[in-house]
Design an enzyme around this catalytic site. Structure first.
Site, PDB file in Angstrom:
ATOM      1  CD  GLU A  39      78.002  66.393  71.286  1.00 39.72           C
ATOM      2  OE1 GLU A  39      77.872  65.769  70.211  1.00 39.72           O
ATOM      3  OE2 GLU A  39      78.496  65.881  72.320  1.00 39.72           O
TER       4      GLU A  39
ATOM      5  CD  GLU B  34      71.209  64.453  64.739  1.00 41.79           C
ATOM      6  OE1 GLU B  34      71.728  63.541  65.415  1.00 41.79           O
ATOM      7  OE2 GLU B  34      71.498  64.661  63.541  1.00 41.79           O
TER       8      GLU B  34
END
Length: 970
Positions: free
Chosen positions: A139, A66
């Protein structure tokens, strides 16, 4: 007439009167993608695309993905297109979120051109992301080795975010409970990621997950608003047609039921008070079968409200009055999962009392199933739900987003997406069934006769944090020990390479590809709200003629400056006591039911700000309510009763509320750590900020802890303080009455208000000096946490700097470039930002779930240099657009009326608002240089507040002696 497009098949076309929309359900012929197109008159247009993404483990793969798809795509090959949109669009919503079984990407904007830009970037991001290994490491997670003799550490945005999540006892409890209820399905995994498991995820697994689930055949798309419905389909087909059908196995399997209740227990990192243990939590939880239709989902919500939806609800009341714990845990049935989860419990208990709580919950449910709910209880719950359903007030969230997630509940698992958007038939059927034992039968079916139950308990373990830190260090040490010289060099090179990539600037030609508005697309003039002001029996009366669809919104404001400084910390509890102690005529249960039966809700709150006209403090207490015209008089009677006759002598209730307040604050420490730091940081700068700290900061927590003891040992003085507040505060001579309603409703309403205000006292009360003296100091606030919240700031006016509204544009750029890159991307924190209040002059740097402390302070100190580097024309335009977008966000009518009143109370005239807008639109490089000078002064003269773990704060003081005055908060 139905919209059409040759690439789509129209499956359904129905008018959904409840949301005033034409609902059209389409299926893309080539890929099978499903699209729900809601056509209505809402200017706040919404788009959302959702994929079923059930994880098979707790590595956080869906969560990391995401984050990562928004870090560059085929059409927009820049490092952070998401941040460019944050910087320079007029979005009213822009985010993405990971759920246990799905990942959603919603956007919204009231500007049509901007809306299409957002949709375009998001569609390219989810279907054609670059997903480089560098992005995965940034991330998700990676090994970081800064030098050959430095320790090996884990870094990654999601890794540190989830460390913060698992530092919260409430999050630990929820994770343990959900895993125990659904051990054989995807719901038994941590979709956000468990920090212990995240480093097991590989880049190859990450790539395969996207290839499998991010496909039109697995997509559910929602459009809602006043944009052209035909264009919606054309936009989607342009993307979907690039794919072939590829059936995706993304079904969320059902958890097999078991035949006997189970128990699970665990621990969280936290201290133990050996004299009186209050570190335990326990909840009783059930798995419920998937609901069949709208009536059952609505019934679940109403039953949850009946049982625990307010302080007078019987199960909540039994638990909070038991004196076993401090506040309730859970609150009923959560419908986010395919098989819903229900739970009720208590936090702040002695762990030895867990069985008492379990027995109390089950006995109370059995008693309610037998004796039933009163007619008043049922009527209050049904009216509360009906008012909410008809009002369609979703607060700060666009309505279309609410429709999207409501539809997805059933749609995601093969159900009807339209039925959940309706309510008329289901509500009428439930009204008929309510008096025939329906909810009592549901208690038996869903709870008492349901053996798929888990009693979940956790308690503090003072050594757990240290053990987990050591386990992580040992694991990393073992990895380091297994490395030969070549592997060490490769890891060090990889660390340097990743940092170099993070430092690289995107090519101008790539940044130019991201669609944006121009300054010519923006309104030059402010939007105003109609306001008529007059006297009402000595009170200041404001009326806003706005289309409220037959609802009257009322705010009663009372000036807090008549109170002494010693009374201020009592205000949050005092406000709750007005509505939750009852009156001399009825107990608080009857009062709560009366509010529910006759109004759309009555609430209290406080607002604070530095005034623009004289630099003083605007400090107000508000009692707000909403009703239909026929019930307006009844609502005023209730307001009169609570203002003048609340049972401020109700010691037991006030003690319960004090415990709930304390427990609630402690639970917010980690999820809202940056806000707590912000409040503390500014408390020594201005009077309004000092009051905010007394009413909701660390000072308030300390006050609550002492107050709980005083209620037991010196109740008379506590009660006297509450009475003193009432006798001093409620005075129509220092009161504002704010009514937002269509002009056709004004006549009768004003007559009723005149009678109501006449019944309030009128006294000569002088303002009290609060004796505030600016005294900022640097502090380290110690809690049990694996991450930090780092703040640094000062008052720019006190440092001699006067700034314009253009500073908002400068900070927009600073937040979305320098701070984003240095604190989040390179530092691994979940977030970093700066905040500046033009009225007060208060400035703060803040970080969120931050693995660093001193490094982050160094980043703050380098901000002036970054600002002096200036800004290009494209970035300047985008930043201006973003700031204007923030100021022009659509508001519901009640919020418009409140905003207009608050501007009057703070001296924010329309002329000042227009001046500020002109300054924003006229921002130039000179404004960057001016703020750079002020920020440089913060580097030298600012103070620091850190909320974090003891080890991190101690290490910072060791390296920079005297940096922080240390206080243990938790």
């Amino acid at each position: 007439m139905a919209s059409s497009h040759p690439a789509f098949e129209l499956v359904r076309d129905e008018k959904v009167a409840e949301i005033n929309s034409q609902a059209q359900l389409f299926r893309h012929k080539k890929t099978g993608a499903e699209v729900l197109s809601l056509v209505n008159e809402d200017e706040n247009k919404v788009f959302g695309i959702t994929f079923k993404t059930p994880p098979e483990d707790s590595t956080g793969i869906a969560h990391i993905l995401e984050h990562s798809v928004l870090c560059g795509s085929r059409k927009y090959p820049v490092k952070k297109p998401f941040v460019e949109l944050l910087k320079g669009s007029m979005h009213t919503f822009l985010n993405a979120m990971t759920f246990p079984d799905k990942t959603a990407y919603p956007v919204a904007s009231a500007n049509l051109k901007d809306f299409y830009n957002l949709v375009d970037v998001y569609l390219d991001a989810v279907f054609f992301p670059l997903l480089t290994e560098d992005t995965f490491e940034q991330e998700g997670w990676h090994y970081e080795l800064e030098s050959a003799d430095a320790p090996l550490v884990y870094k990654g945005v999601v890794f540190n975010e989830m460390k913060g999540v698992f530092s919260s006892p409430d999050s630990v409890m929820h994770d343990q409970t959900q895993r125990a209820l659904y051990p054989d399905t995807t719901y038994g995994k941590s979709s956000g990621g468990d920090p212990k498991d995240i480093p097991a995820l590989t880049y190859e697994q990450f790539k395969r997950f996207h290839q499998k689930f991010y496909h039109p055949s697995n997509a559910r798309v929602v459009f809602a608003g006043d944009d052209a419905p035909e264009k919606r389909l054309a936009i989607l087909d342009e993307v979907f047609s690039q794919f072939d059908a590829a059936p995706v196995d993304a079904e969320v399997k059902l958890q097999p039921r078991w035949n006997a209740p189970r128990q699970v227990s665990g621990t969280y990192a936290g201290p133990i008070d050996p004299e009186k243990r209050r570190d335990g939590m326990v909840s009783v939880n059930w798995m419920i079968d998937p609901p069949e239709g709208r009536e059952e989902t609505l019934s679940h919500g109403i039953l949850s409200y009946l049982l625990a939806g307010n302080s007078a609800a019987p199960l909540r009341k039994k638990l909070t009055e038991s004196a076993i714990g401090e506040s309730m845990l859970g609150g009923g049935i959560s419908t986010w999962l395919r098989q819903p989860m229900a739970g009720f419990g208590l936090k702040g208990i002695d762990p030895a009392d867990a069985e008492k709580v379990e027995k109390l919950i089950l006995d109370t449910l059995a008693e309610l199933a037998e004796t039933g709910f009163s007619e008043e209880q049922r009527e209050a719950a049904l009216n509360t739900f009906e008012f909410h359903l008809r009002e369609q007030n979703t607060g700060g969230q666009p309505r279309g987003m609410s429709y999207m997630f409501t539809a997805l509940g059933a749609w995601l698992h093969g159900g009807d997406p339209l039925a959940p958007l309706t309510f008329e038939t289901a509500l009428e059927d439930l009204k008929q069934k309510a008096g025939q034992g329906h909810f009592e039968r549901e208690i038996r079916r869903l709870f008492l006769d349901n053996p798929h139950r888990v009693t979940s308990k956790i308690e503090a373990d003072p050594e757990k944090g240290a053990r987990e830190a050591k386990a992580e260090d040992d694991k990393l040490a073992a990895v380091r020990a297994a490395m030969d010289d070549a592997a060490i060099k490769a890891t060090q090179d990889r660390t340097e390479r990743l940092k170099a990539l993070q430092e690289e600037v995107d090519r101008p030609e790539d940044l130019a590809k991201i669609p944006t508005l121009t300054l010519g697309d923006l309104d030059r003039e402010i939007r105003t709200i109609p306001t008529d002001e007059s006297d009402l029996v000595g009170a200041r009366f404001l009326h806003h003629d706005l289309p409220t669809l037959g609802i009257l919104y009322l705010d009663l404001g009372f000036d807090l400056k008549v109170l002494g400084a010693d009374l201020l910390p009592y205000l949050p509890l005092f406000g709750r006591a007005l509505l939750q102690t009852g009156t001399s005529k009825e107990d608080f249960v009857s009062l709560t039911q009366r509010i529910g039966r006759t109004t759309g809700g009555i609430a209290q709150h406080r607002s604070l700000a530095t005034k623009l006209d004289d630099g003083g403090t605007a400090a107000w207490f508000f009692l707000s309510g909403k009703s239909v015209p026929g019930k307006f008089g009844d609502m005023l009677e209730i307001m009169s009763d609570v203002l003048l006759d609340a049972r401020l002598d109700n010691r037991d209730r006030i003690r319960q509320m004090a415990l709930e307040e304390k427990a609630g604050f402690e639970a917010r420490m980690i999820p809202a750590g940056n806000s707590i730091v912000d409040t503390r940081l500014k408390a020594g700068l201005t009077e309004a900020s000092w009051v905010a700290e007394q009413l909701g900061g660390i000072s308030y927590l300390q006050f609550l802890r002492n107050l709980v003891k005083r209620i037991d040992s010196d109740w008379e003085s506590v009660e006297a303080r509450f009475r003193q507040i009432r006798d001093t505060l409620f005075n129509r001579g220092r009161m504002v009455v704010n009514l937002t309603a269509d002009s056709s409703l004004l006549g009768d309403a004003k007559s009723s208000l005149q009678s109501f205000v006449s019944g309030l006292p009128q006294r000569d009360t002088a303002e009290q000096g609060w004796g505030f003296v600016a005294a900022p100091k640097s502090e380290g606030l110690v809690i049990q946490a694996q991450v930090n919240y780092v703040g640094k700031g000062a008052n720019l006016k006190a440092l001699g700097y006067e700034t314009s509204a253009a500073s908002a544009v400068v900070l927009r750029f600073l937040n979305t470039t320098y701070l984003w890159d240095k604190v989040r991307v390179q530092g691994g924190a979940y977030g970093g930002s700066s905040r500046f209040d033009l009225s007060s002059g208060n400035f703060a740097f803040l970080s969120y779930r931050d693995p660093n402390l001193l490094k982050t302070l160094d980043v703050y100190d380098g901000a002036a240099k970054a600002l002096r580097a200036g800004i290009g024309e494209t970035d300047l335009t985008r930043s201006i657009i973003g700031v204007i977008g923030d100021s022009d966000r659509p508001e519901f009518v009640d919020a418009k009326g409140y905003s207009a009143m608050w501007r009057l109370l703070t001296g924010t005239t329309d002329a000042i608002r227009q001046q500020r807008r002109d300054e924003i639109l006229g921002t130039s490089n000179a404004d960057f240089l001016a703020l750079a000078e002020a920020v440089e002064a913060i580097r030298d003269k600012g103070h620091v507040v850190v909320l974090g773990g003891e080890a991190a704060i101690s290490a910072a003081n060791d390296k920079r002696p005297g940096l922080l005055e240390v206080t243990k908060v938790l």
